[in-house]
Write a protein that holds these residues in place. Sequence first.
Motif, PDB file in Angstrom:
ATOM      1  N   TYR A  77       0.826  -1.204   0.000  1.00  0.00           N
ATOM      2  CA  TYR A  77       0.000   0.000   0.000  1.00  0.00           C
ATOM      3  C   TYR A  77       0.867   1.264   0.000  1.00  0.00           C
ATOM      4  O   TYR A  77       0.426   2.334  -0.402  1.00  0.00           O
ATOM      5  CB  TYR A  77      -0.945   0.009   1.199  1.00  0.00           C
ATOM      6  N   ILE A  78       2.091   1.131   0.437  1.00  0.00           N
ATOM      7  CA  ILE A  78       3.027   2.267   0.429  1.00  0.00           C
ATOM      8  C   ILE A  78       3.901   2.243  -0.827  1.00  0.00           C
ATOM      9  O   ILE A  78       4.140   3.274  -1.455  1.00  0.00           O
ATOM     10  CB  ILE A  78       3.914   2.229   1.696  1.00  0.00           C
ATOM     11  N   LEU A  79       4.369   1.065  -1.202  1.00  0.00           N
ATOM     12  CA  LEU A  79       5.313   0.954  -2.308  1.00  0.00           C
ATOM     13  C   LEU A  79       4.674   1.224  -3.670  1.00  0.00           C
ATOM     14  O   LEU A  79       5.315   1.805  -4.546  1.00  0.00           O
ATOM     15  CB  LEU A  79       5.960  -0.431  -2.308  1.00  0.00           C
ATOM     16  N   ILE A  80       3.435   0.810  -3.878  1.00  0.00           N
ATOM     17  CA  ILE A  80       2.778   1.023  -5.173  1.00  0.00           C
ATOM     18  C   ILE A  80       2.568   2.510  -5.446  1.00  0.00           C
ATOM     19  O   ILE A  80       2.907   2.984  -6.542  1.00  0.00           O
ATOM     20  CB  ILE A  80       1.482   0.206  -5.277  1.00  0.00           C
ATOM     21  N   PRO A  81       2.033   3.306  -4.523  1.00  0.00           N
ATOM     22  CA  PRO A  81       1.920   4.744  -4.801  1.00  0.00           C
ATOM     23  C   PRO A  81       3.275   5.430  -5.009  1.00  0.00           C
ATOM     24  O   PRO A  81       3.401   6.311  -5.858  1.00  0.00           O
ATOM     25  CB  PRO A  81       1.217   5.310  -3.568  1.00  0.00           C
ATOM     26  N   ILE A  82       4.292   4.987  -4.267  1.00  0.00           N
ATOM     27  CA  ILE A  82       5.629   5.552  -4.459  1.00  0.00           C
ATOM     28  C   ILE A  82       6.143   5.220  -5.865  1.00  0.00           C
ATOM     29  O   ILE A  82       6.710   6.067  -6.546  1.00  0.00           O
ATOM     30  CB  ILE A  82       6.592   5.044  -3.369  1.00  0.00           C
ATOM     31  N   ALA A  83       5.923   3.999  -6.315  1.00  0.00           N
ATOM     32  CA  ALA A  83       6.339   3.604  -7.660  1.00  0.00           C
ATOM     33  C   ALA A  83       5.591   4.410  -8.722  1.00  0.00           C
ATOM     34  O   ALA A  83       6.178   4.836  -9.719  1.00  0.00           O
ATOM     35  CB  ALA A  83       6.117   2.116  -7.866  1.00  0.00           C
ATOM     36  N   ILE A  84       4.313   4.642  -8.512  1.00  0.00           N
ATOM     37  CA  ILE A  84       3.524   5.430  -9.467  1.00  0.00           C
ATOM     38  C   ILE A  84       4.031   6.870  -9.514  1.00  0.00           C
ATOM     39  O   ILE A  84       4.142   7.466 -10.588  1.00  0.00           O
ATOM     40  CB  ILE A  84       2.021   5.359  -9.104  1.00  0.00           C
ATOM     41  N   VAL A  85       4.382   7.424  -8.357  1.00  0.00           N
ATOM     42  CA  VAL A  85       4.928   8.789  -8.320  1.00  0.00           C
ATOM     43  C   VAL A  85       6.252   8.843  -9.076  1.00  0.00           C
ATOM     44  O   VAL A  85       6.498   9.769  -9.855  1.00  0.00           O
ATOM     45  CB  VAL A  85       5.089   9.260  -6.857  1.00  0.00           C
ATOM     46  N   PHE A  86       7.128   7.866  -8.885  1.00  0.00           N
ATOM     47  CA  PHE A  86       8.405   7.827  -9.598  1.00  0.00           C
ATOM     48  C   PHE A  86       8.201   7.710 -11.106  1.00  0.00           C
ATOM     49  O   PHE A  86       8.904   8.347 -11.892  1.00  0.00           O
ATOM     50  CB  PHE A  86       9.286   6.682  -9.099  1.00  0.00           C
ATOM     51  N   VAL A  87       7.254   6.909 -11.536  1.00  0.00           N
ATOM     52  CA  VAL A  87       6.967   6.763 -12.964  1.00  0.00           C
ATOM     53  C   VAL A  87       6.465   8.084 -13.533  1.00  0.00           C
ATOM     54  O   VAL A  87       6.873   8.501 -14.626  1.00  0.00           O
ATOM     55  CB  VAL A  87       5.960   5.613 -13.206  1.00  0.00           C
ATOM     56  N   CYS A  88       5.586   8.759 -12.802  1.00  0.00           N
ATOM     57  CA  CYS A  88       5.076  10.058 -13.267  1.00  0.00           C
ATOM     58  C   CYS A  88       6.196  11.096 -13.366  1.00  0.00           C
ATOM     59  O   CYS A  88       6.243  11.868 -14.323  1.00  0.00           O
ATOM     60  CB  CYS A  88       3.969  10.552 -12.347  1.00  0.00           C
ATOM     61  N   ILE A  89       7.098  11.083 -12.398  1.00  0.00           N
ATOM     62  CA  ILE A  89       8.239  12.008 -12.442  1.00  0.00           C
ATOM     63  C   ILE A  89       9.131  11.696 -13.643  1.00  0.00           C
ATOM     64  O   ILE A  89       9.574  12.601 -14.354  1.00  0.00           O
ATOM     65  CB  ILE A  89       9.030  11.942 -11.120  1.00  0.00           C
ATOM     66  N   ALA A  90       9.391  10.412 -13.894  1.00  0.00           N
ATOM     67  CA  ALA A  90      10.238  10.016 -15.025  1.00  0.00           C
ATOM     68  C   ALA A  90       9.590  10.416 -16.345  1.00  0.00           C
ATOM     69  O   ALA A  90      10.268  10.918 -17.249  1.00  0.00           O
ATOM     70  CB  ALA A  90      10.493   8.514 -14.987  1.00  0.00           C
ATOM     71  N   ILE A  91       8.288  10.228 -16.471  1.00  0.00           N
ATOM     72  CA  ILE A  91       7.584  10.630 -17.698  1.00  0.00           C
ATOM     73  C   ILE A  91       7.631  12.142 -17.858  1.00  0.00           C
ATOM     74  O   ILE A  91       7.839  12.657 -18.963  1.00  0.00           O
ATOM     75  CB  ILE A  91       6.135  10.093 -17.688  1.00  0.00           C
ATOM     76  N   GLY A  92       7.462  12.874 -16.758  1.00  0.00           N
ATOM     77  CA  GLY A  92       7.536  14.331 -16.816  1.00  0.00           C
ATOM     78  C   GLY A  92       8.900  14.824 -17.264  1.00  0.00           C
ATOM     79  O   GLY A  92       9.005  15.739 -18.088  1.00  0.00           O
ATOM     80  N   ILE A  93       9.957  14.219 -16.740  1.00  0.00           N
ATOM     81  CA  ILE A  93      11.317  14.607 -17.145  1.00  0.00           C
ATOM     82  C   ILE A  93      11.551  14.270 -18.611  1.00  0.00           C
ATOM     83  O   ILE A  93      12.152  15.055 -19.348  1.00  0.00           O
ATOM     84  CB  ILE A  93      12.356  13.917 -16.238  1.00  0.00           C
ATOM     85  N   PHE A  94      11.068  13.118 -19.051  1.00  0.00           N
ATOM     86  CA  PHE A  94      11.223  12.751 -20.451  1.00  0.00           C
ATOM     87  C   PHE A  94      10.482  13.722 -21.364  1.00  0.00           C
ATOM     88  O   PHE A  94      11.030  14.166 -22.382  1.00  0.00           O
ATOM     89  CB  PHE A  94      10.712  11.320 -20.680  1.00  0.00           C
ATOM     90  N   LEU A  95       9.259  14.078 -21.020  1.00  0.00           N
ATOM     91  CA  LEU A  95       8.496  15.021 -21.846  1.00  0.00           C
ATOM     92  C   LEU A  95       9.152  16.399 -21.862  1.00  0.00           C
ATOM     93  O   LEU A  95       9.179  17.068 -22.893  1.00  0.00           O
ATOM     94  CB  LEU A  95       7.052  15.106 -21.351  1.00  0.00           C
ATOM     95  N   TRP A  96       9.701  16.832 -20.728  1.00  0.00           N
ATOM     96  CA  TRP A  96      10.426  18.099 -20.686  1.00  0.00           C
ATOM     97  C   TRP A  96      11.637  18.061 -21.625  1.00  0.00           C
ATOM     98  O   TRP A  96      11.900  19.025 -22.343  1.00  0.00           O
ATOM     99  CB  TRP A  96      10.884  18.401 -19.265  1.00  0.00           C
TER     100      TRP A  96
END
Length: 73
Positions: A5-24
Amino acid sequence: MESLYILIPIAIVFVCIAIGIFLWAVKSEQFDDLERRGYDILFDEDDTKHKNAVSNFESIEKKTRNDKDSRNG
């Protein structure tokens, strides 16, 4: 199980950050021409030599025109 319940949201946040950096990076044209920067290092001196040669040729050409005009005029 509770750790998921803690690790899945953290993983989703990391994926969103990685996608944001890639799009930038794509929007700021980081991936447009990967080879040009490498060639700039290799051929930088040749470009300046060529520009200097062209400017020298143009100045000599102007001198010869002025000399011809002064002889004819």
